[in-house]
Motif scaffolding. Sequence first.
Motif, PDB file in Angstrom:
ATOM      1  N   GLU A  16       0.840  -1.178   0.073  1.00  0.00           N
ATOM      2  CA  GLU A  16       0.063  -0.004   0.086  1.00  0.00           C
ATOM      3  C   GLU A  16       1.013   1.352   0.025  1.00  0.00           C
ATOM      4  O   GLU A  16       0.535   2.179  -0.799  1.00  0.00           O
ATOM      5  CB  GLU A  16      -0.916   0.006   1.136  1.00  0.00           C
ATOM      6  N   LYS A  17       1.863   1.201   0.737  1.00  0.00           N
ATOM      7  CA  LYS A  17       2.970   2.309   0.879  1.00  0.00           C
ATOM      8  C   LYS A  17       3.447   2.647  -0.588  1.00  0.00           C
ATOM      9  O   LYS A  17       3.748   3.756  -1.141  1.00  0.00           O
ATOM     10  CB  LYS A  17       3.882   2.166   1.895  1.00  0.00           C
ATOM     11  N   MET A  18       3.779   1.496  -1.343  1.00  0.00           N
ATOM     12  CA  MET A  18       4.423   1.552  -2.350  1.00  0.00           C
ATOM     13  C   MET A  18       3.354   2.404  -3.768  1.00  0.00           C
ATOM     14  O   MET A  18       3.869   3.152  -4.231  1.00  0.00           O
ATOM     15  CB  MET A  18       4.986   0.356  -3.088  1.00  0.00           C
ATOM     16  N   HIS A  19       2.254   1.729  -3.647  1.00  0.00           N
ATOM     17  CA  HIS A  19       1.021   2.223  -4.445  1.00  0.00           C
ATOM     18  C   HIS A  19       0.972   3.883  -4.166  1.00  0.00           C
ATOM     19  O   HIS A  19       0.799   4.644  -5.129  1.00  0.00           O
ATOM     20  CB  HIS A  19      -0.079   1.402  -4.303  1.00  0.00           C
ATOM     21  N   GLU A  30      12.585   4.347   0.178  1.00  0.00           N
ATOM     22  CA  GLU A  30      13.443   3.526   0.777  1.00  0.00           C
ATOM     23  C   GLU A  30      12.689   2.385   1.558  1.00  0.00           C
ATOM     24  O   GLU A  30      11.691   2.815   2.104  1.00  0.00           O
ATOM     25  CB  GLU A  30      13.985   4.533   2.408  1.00  0.00           C
ATOM     26  N   VAL A  31      13.256   1.346   1.581  1.00  0.00           N
ATOM     27  CA  VAL A  31      12.467   0.218   2.102  1.00  0.00           C
ATOM     28  C   VAL A  31      13.074  -0.082   3.741  1.00  0.00           C
ATOM     29  O   VAL A  31      14.248  -0.225   3.934  1.00  0.00           O
ATOM     30  CB  VAL A  31      12.765  -0.969   1.386  1.00  0.00           C
ATOM     31  N   PHE A  32      11.987   0.099   4.521  1.00  0.00           N
ATOM     32  CA  PHE A  32      12.260  -0.029   5.814  1.00  0.00           C
ATOM     33  C   PHE A  32      12.249  -1.381   6.310  1.00  0.00           C
ATOM     34  O   PHE A  32      11.443  -2.187   5.889  1.00  0.00           O
ATOM     35  CB  PHE A  32      11.274   0.857   6.615  1.00  0.00           C
ATOM     36  N   GLU A  33      13.448  -2.070   6.957  1.00  0.00           N
ATOM     37  CA  GLU A  33      13.373  -3.415   7.205  1.00  0.00           C
ATOM     38  C   GLU A  33      12.098  -4.215   7.747  1.00  0.00           C
ATOM     39  O   GLU A  33      11.732  -5.149   7.141  1.00  0.00           O
ATOM     40  CB  GLU A  33      14.668  -3.840   8.061  1.00  0.00           C
ATOM     41  N   GLN A  34      11.741  -3.491   8.484  1.00  0.00           N
ATOM     42  CA  GLN A  34      10.282  -4.270   9.165  1.00  0.00           C
ATOM     43  C   GLN A  34       9.334  -4.102   8.145  1.00  0.00           C
ATOM     44  O   GLN A  34       8.575  -5.287   8.505  1.00  0.00           O
ATOM     45  CB  GLN A  34       9.982  -3.127  10.434  1.00  0.00           C
ATOM     46  N   ILE A  46       8.261  -7.710  -4.557  1.00  0.00           N
ATOM     47  CA  ILE A  46       8.497  -6.282  -4.229  1.00  0.00           C
ATOM     48  C   ILE A  46       9.438  -5.606  -5.436  1.00  0.00           C
ATOM     49  O   ILE A  46       8.884  -4.600  -5.686  1.00  0.00           O
ATOM     50  CB  ILE A  46       9.131  -5.842  -2.962  1.00  0.00           C
ATOM     51  N   ARG A  47      10.417  -5.910  -5.794  1.00  0.00           N
ATOM     52  CA  ARG A  47      11.275  -5.632  -6.903  1.00  0.00           C
ATOM     53  C   ARG A  47      10.254  -5.490  -8.182  1.00  0.00           C
ATOM     54  O   ARG A  47      10.552  -4.206  -8.784  1.00  0.00           O
ATOM     55  CB  ARG A  47      12.509  -6.732  -7.216  1.00  0.00           C
ATOM     56  N   MET A  88      19.243  -7.701  -0.439  1.00  0.00           N
ATOM     57  CA  MET A  88      19.148  -6.606  -1.035  1.00  0.00           C
ATOM     58  C   MET A  88      19.601  -6.973  -2.758  1.00  0.00           C
ATOM     59  O   MET A  88      18.819  -6.166  -3.641  1.00  0.00           O
ATOM     60  CB  MET A  88      20.303  -5.729  -0.849  1.00  0.00           C
ATOM     61  N   ASN A  89      20.283  -8.039  -3.235  1.00  0.00           N
ATOM     62  CA  ASN A  89      20.547  -8.405  -4.506  1.00  0.00           C
ATOM     63  C   ASN A  89      19.157  -8.892  -5.204  1.00  0.00           C
ATOM     64  O   ASN A  89      18.568  -8.468  -6.226  1.00  0.00           O
ATOM     65  CB  ASN A  89      21.576  -9.476  -4.816  1.00  0.00           C
ATOM     66  N   ARG A  90      18.464  -9.563  -4.226  1.00  0.00           N
ATOM     67  CA  ARG A  90      16.971 -10.044  -4.598  1.00  0.00           C
ATOM     68  C   ARG A  90      16.123  -8.965  -4.769  1.00  0.00           C
ATOM     69  O   ARG A  90      15.298  -8.834  -5.684  1.00  0.00           O
ATOM     70  CB  ARG A  90      16.328 -11.270  -3.479  1.00  0.00           C
ATOM     71  N   LEU A  91      16.089  -8.185  -3.791  1.00  0.00           N
ATOM     72  CA  LEU A  91      15.267  -6.634  -4.194  1.00  0.00           C
ATOM     73  C   LEU A  91      15.726  -5.881  -5.177  1.00  0.00           C
ATOM     74  O   LEU A  91      14.821  -5.176  -5.891  1.00  0.00           O
ATOM     75  CB  LEU A  91      15.344  -6.027  -2.719  1.00  0.00           C
ATOM     76  N   GLY A  92      17.131  -5.930  -5.551  1.00  0.00           N
ATOM     77  CA  GLY A  92      17.535  -4.991  -6.438  1.00  0.00           C
ATOM     78  C   GLY A  92      17.883  -3.648  -6.240  1.00  0.00           C
ATOM     79  O   GLY A  92      17.852  -2.611  -7.025  1.00  0.00           O
TER      80      GLY A  92
END
Length: 615
Positions: A16-19, A30-34, A46-47, A88-92
């Motif tokens: 929802e935050k990304m949209h 910025e992707v917050f870990e939690q 997510i990527r 992070m590599n998986r996230l890109g």
Amino acid sequence: MRTSIATVCLSGTLEEKMHAAAAAGFDGIEVFEQDLVVSPSAPEQIRDLAAGLGLGLDLYQPFRDAEAVRPERFVANLKRAEAKFRLMNRLGTTTMLVCSNVATAEIDEDEVMAGQLRALGDLAADHGVRLAYEALAWGTFVDDFEHAQRIVDLADHPHVGTCLDSFHILSRGWDPAPIEAIAAEKIFFVQLADAPLLHMDVLSWSRHHRVFPGEGDFDMVGFLSHLVRAGYDGPVSLEIFNDAFRQADVHRTAVDGLRSLRWLEDRTRRALAGEPARDRLQLQPLPPVEEPEGYDFVEIRTGRLGETTRLLHQLGFALGGHHQSKEHVQVWVQGPVRIVVNNDVALDDPTEVAALGFEVADPDTALERAIRLAARPVPRTQEPGEQVLRGVFAPDGTEIFFCRRPGNAVPAWLGEFGADEELDPTSLITGVDHINMAQPWQHYDEAVLFYTSVLALAAQPAQDVPGPSGLVRSQVMRSSDAAVRLPLNVAPAAAEQGSFVGAAYPEHVALACTDVVAAARRARRRGLELLPVPQNYYEDLATRFDLDEAFVGSLQELDLLYDRDAQGEFLHFYTGTLGTVFFEVVERRGGYAGFGAPNAPVRLAAQYRRTHAQG
């Protein structure tokens, strides 16, 4: 300028935050870990979602307590870091925030910390990741950005740089000017947060009271100016920890965040005008804005037309006419003040302030600027030959219109009501003194930024006013010449829960007059019952100001309130409340510039008694 926002700023799920961030117009997040940990979506999903939304994943954060540790603990930190790099590599995403140690730091030696960051940098390089080292304001050994930069310089690694966070710098009172001496290529990331000036421990301040740029007291323009002079060209991101933001609508908060960055970008560009060009951020301007020069009209929407127009008559207004094509709309006029009354609502709907018209030099430019600042335009239709009014919605839903400054002329739209000239030019009422707007607590900061950025009004120091339902926070937005004064009030929680008999916290229109005694007597003759003021108030008043007994008696006879300061005097009275609206009539003598704040508790208590008696 590339804009970004930390997901910790927003409510809702990561998706929802990304949209919301994408819809608002941000370039990245910025992707917050939690947020990722609690998401059912795999990093690859997510990527892919980010790519589909056109969002960059600019930063992964935070990695805590990495440095200043004993060798055996650092071995575990390397293992933990490698797992994050693979993620992070998986996230890109290719940049990770490394915070200065606050929990496990034992070795206060810059060479040790630099060596550990260098080792982390070697591991990060193997995964194509960069480390942005940030000095937390409460770090055990590293709590300022210059110290952090010295450690980064000692590490001397191409994958180790610094993250500059305005809150961690400005909350401690550090001078941000040395930012300009940092090599631009070593500034890996920038995070912005404003905040009100509070006297409390910096950790609690940071975790609960950050706000978007322009909503607090920090010099954000100066901070960003130093970054421009340093040659920084990366993302400018928002990192806001705020209890209200994390409970508010995610889309509204995202829009408010982008508005703050666009406002800051424009203000910084103007502040740097004339300096040698080194703007690698490519700051973009907004259409220029001038302060409004006054109120063009106030619109009241009501389902109780009879009692509303009766009150206007009692205050000295006269019917100016009915609108030629909108049969439910009429205008009431007194001197230069125009109150539009719209009863195109259901019978008995509450009375409320629906719209404000501000006199501006260029309505088209004002509207363009507001839209660029993510304000939503007001849809409005008009018949051929009728005036086009341009407006946007304020955060609380009030319609804000930009009206061409008429000077001493009558606004052209008055002709649509058959009112071609001002009525009663010798009126006691000389203008709108101020309009007090109630704000939902979760959108108060948003409202401050809206009126700052859209109308160029300046926020004055906030005050807390005690009342029977709790403290009311009040902050005045005003033009430099005080032609427009707009106090914003945050109602206490008890008021929102029904202390005003189920109604929203009341707002009011304050009318300036030349003789408040005459205005009060006229209102009484026409049947108006003013808000009652208790005997105890007048006894206290005589003591506080050493006033003449006869003068105090005349005030008491008419339920008038009084205040005085070194510049002048202030006399005023209040009407009862219709729905969520009441009126105030004020007379300023001398250079008095306040709002009778010592009398606000008297008004709040009287309203409380009256509404509870009715309930």
